[in-house]
Design a protein around this motif. Structure first.
Motif, PDB file in Angstrom:
ATOM      1  N   ILE A 189      11.450   4.082  -1.003  1.00 14.10           N
ATOM      2  CA  ILE A 189      11.793   2.509  -1.302  1.00 14.10           C
ATOM      3  C   ILE A 189      11.418   1.350  -1.373  1.00 14.10           C
ATOM      4  N   ALA A 190       9.914   1.754  -0.316  1.00  5.45           N
ATOM      5  CA  ALA A 190       8.868   0.825  -0.847  1.00  5.45           C
ATOM      6  C   ALA A 190       8.893   0.356  -2.071  1.00  5.45           C
ATOM      7  N   ALA A 191       8.339   1.232  -3.345  1.00  7.47           N
ATOM      8  CA  ALA A 191       7.875   0.857  -4.245  1.00  7.47           C
ATOM      9  C   ALA A 191       9.292   0.703  -5.431  1.00  7.47           C
ATOM     10  N   ALA A 192      10.056   0.797  -5.215  1.00  8.12           N
ATOM     11  CA  ALA A 192      11.679   0.533  -5.299  1.00  8.12           C
ATOM     12  C   ALA A 192      11.581  -1.005  -4.686  1.00  8.12           C
ATOM     13  N   PHE A 193      11.558  -1.466  -4.071  1.00  8.13           N
ATOM     14  CA  PHE A 193      11.418  -3.014  -3.310  1.00  8.13           C
ATOM     15  C   PHE A 193      11.209  -4.029  -4.194  1.00  8.13           C
TER      16      PHE A 193
ATOM     17  N   ALA B 113       0.838  -1.508  -0.143  1.00  9.04           N
ATOM     18  CA  ALA B 113       0.831   0.045   0.202  1.00  9.04           C
ATOM     19  C   ALA B 113       0.691   1.229   0.366  1.00  9.04           C
ATOM     20  N   LEU B 114       2.333   1.478   0.960  1.00  8.92           N
ATOM     21  CA  LEU B 114       3.183   2.245   0.946  1.00  8.92           C
ATOM     22  C   LEU B 114       3.736   2.790  -0.570  1.00  8.92           C
ATOM     23  N   ALA B 115       3.934   1.443  -1.212  1.00  3.54           N
ATOM     24  CA  ALA B 115       4.710   0.840  -2.800  1.00  3.54           C
ATOM     25  C   ALA B 115       3.407   1.885  -3.541  1.00  3.54           C
ATOM     26  N   GLU B 116       2.387   2.603  -3.350  1.00  3.25           N
ATOM     27  CA  GLU B 116       1.355   2.533  -5.060  1.00  3.25           C
ATOM     28  C   GLU B 116       1.568   4.129  -4.546  1.00  3.25           C
ATOM     29  N   GLN B 117       2.234   4.545  -3.401  1.00  4.85           N
ATOM     30  CA  GLN B 117       2.154   6.130  -3.291  1.00  4.85           C
ATOM     31  C   GLN B 117       3.907   6.385  -3.850  1.00  4.85           C
ATOM     32  N   GLY B 118       4.617   5.739  -3.699  1.00  5.56           N
ATOM     33  CA  GLY B 118       6.272   5.766  -4.262  1.00  5.56           C
ATOM     34  C   GLY B 118       6.668   5.737  -5.739  1.00  5.56           C
ATOM     35  N   ASP B 119       7.508   5.826  -5.805  1.00  2.00           N
ATOM     36  CA  ASP B 119       8.395   6.306  -6.819  1.00  2.00           C
ATOM     37  C   ASP B 119       9.710   5.257  -7.095  1.00  2.00           C
ATOM     38  N   ALA B 120       9.123   3.796  -7.903  1.00  8.01           N
ATOM     39  CA  ALA B 120       9.986   3.150  -7.727  1.00  8.01           C
ATOM     40  C   ALA B 120      11.213   3.036  -8.605  1.00  8.01           C
TER      41      ALA B 120
END
Length: 349
Positions: free
Chosen positions: A244-248, A190-197
């Motif tokens: 960071i979450a999105a990159a992972f 869910a956090l990764a949804e807001q991130g730049d991978a």
């Protein structure tokens, strides 16, 4: 008692869900009840095996009664009991197996031990669109990451597996590093949804060498280094956490896609089945669907309600495995159990 389409009562207790289902080939899904222990284990930051086993013991009679009421059946209507015999937490497995065996003995009906991961592997067959045998299966859960060739009903051949952390385990451990609450995998997604991978490039482990094995523990280490450099030293920035979450997540899912492509190429099979708790991940579904279209292949997922641990998948597996014969009264469970060692499904009568 008929051996063609018995009414099956299934019990699943391999980890932190207490689940009971009623199913038959003739009548389909009659009940699928799941009680989650998330709140029990959240205060400890993860599953505590002893607490899980004790809670299964408390909840099983209640969940069983809910399932019977949902299906409008009584115990006297049950013709076969199926239970998860492994892999999983030993105490939790013993609780469910003991309950199932005792109930079967009291009712004078047979009981059958079912492999937890075979239940997951077969769960997409409960959807309307179904793969054709033979097919490739990607099993992704908290404890397993495996690529299997399903050459025939019940005949499984290991193509590759994780050498350390499973995908779900890697998600949970990484989420814990980031201070996210248990269960960490869905929270991290869910956090990764807001991130730049693309902000933090991470490796795609073991993709620069041949084969279909996986390794995810190194990614967790990379995330820890990113946390130390960008969050602990520079402040707990919300956007950086999401990046960071999105990159992972992107690194893990692209790794899975690369290995699935290799499995398609090596086997020549058209269809891919993806099952296990991580199969609910939205980006994983989207990525593998796109990869299937590029490769002119097909991919199948279980319904979202059946991605996590549930007893319906155990009942369905039992319906494929039951050959009309009784099984011993011993309560044999296995914390570790190789899926490839299972015998093929019996020929239907």
């Amino acid at each position: 008692m008929t051996t063609r389409a018995p009414l099956i009562l299934a019990i699943e207790s391999s980890c932190d869900e207490t689940a009971v289902a009623l199913y038959s080939k003739a009548d389909g899904i009659l009940a699928n009840e799941v009680y989650s222990q998330i709140e029990l284990h959240r205060q400890h930051g993860g599953v505590v095996p002893e607490l899980a086993a004790r809670d299964h013991l408390r909840r099983l009679p209640l969940v069983l009664q809910q399932a019977l009421e949902r299906a409008d059946k009584t115990l006297q209507d049950i013709e076969l009991i199926a239970y998860t015999a492994g892999p999983g937490l030993l105490g939790a497995l013993m609780t469910g197996a003991g309950y199932a065996r005792a109930l079967a003995y009291a009712l004078g009906i047979p009981a059958i031990a079912i492999h937890h991961m075979e239940g997951h592997l077969l769960s997409p067959l409960l959807a309307e669109a179904q793969p054709e045998v033979p097919f490739v299966a990607l099993l992704v859960s908290g404890g397993h990451t495996q690529l299997m060739a399903v050459d025939a009903p019940g005949k499984y051949r290991l193509l590759g597996q994780t050498l350390d952390d499973a995908v779900g385990e890697a998600f949970d451990k990484t989420a814990k590093l980031m201070g996210l609450p248990y269960p960490g995998g869905p929270e991290l997604a869910a956090l990764a949804e807001q991130g730049d991978a693309n902000r933090f490039p991470l490796p795609r482990p073991m993709t620069n060498r041949p084969g279909m094995d996986f390794s995810f523990s190194g990614l967790k280490t990379q995330v820890r280094l990113l946390i130390e450099e960008h969050l602990e030293k520079q402040g707990n920035d919300t956007q950086t956490r999401a990046d960071i979450a999105a990159a992972f997540q992107q690194a893990v899912i692209e790794t899975l896609a690369i290995k699935c492509r290799r499995a398609w190429q090596e086997t020549g099979y058209r269809d891919l089945v993806v099952a296990g708790g991580v199969s609910a991940n939205r980006l994983l579904r989207q990525t593998l669907q796109q990869e299937a279209e590029k490769q002119r292949r097909r991919v199948y997922f279980p319904p979202l309600a059946l991605c996590g641990d549930n007893a319906l998948m155990i009942a369905f597996a039992a319906a494929q495995r039951y050959d009309g014969h009784d099984s011993p009264l011993d309560i044999a469970v296995q914390a570790r159990w190789d899926l490839a060692t299972l015998p093929p499904h019996p020929v239907a009568p």
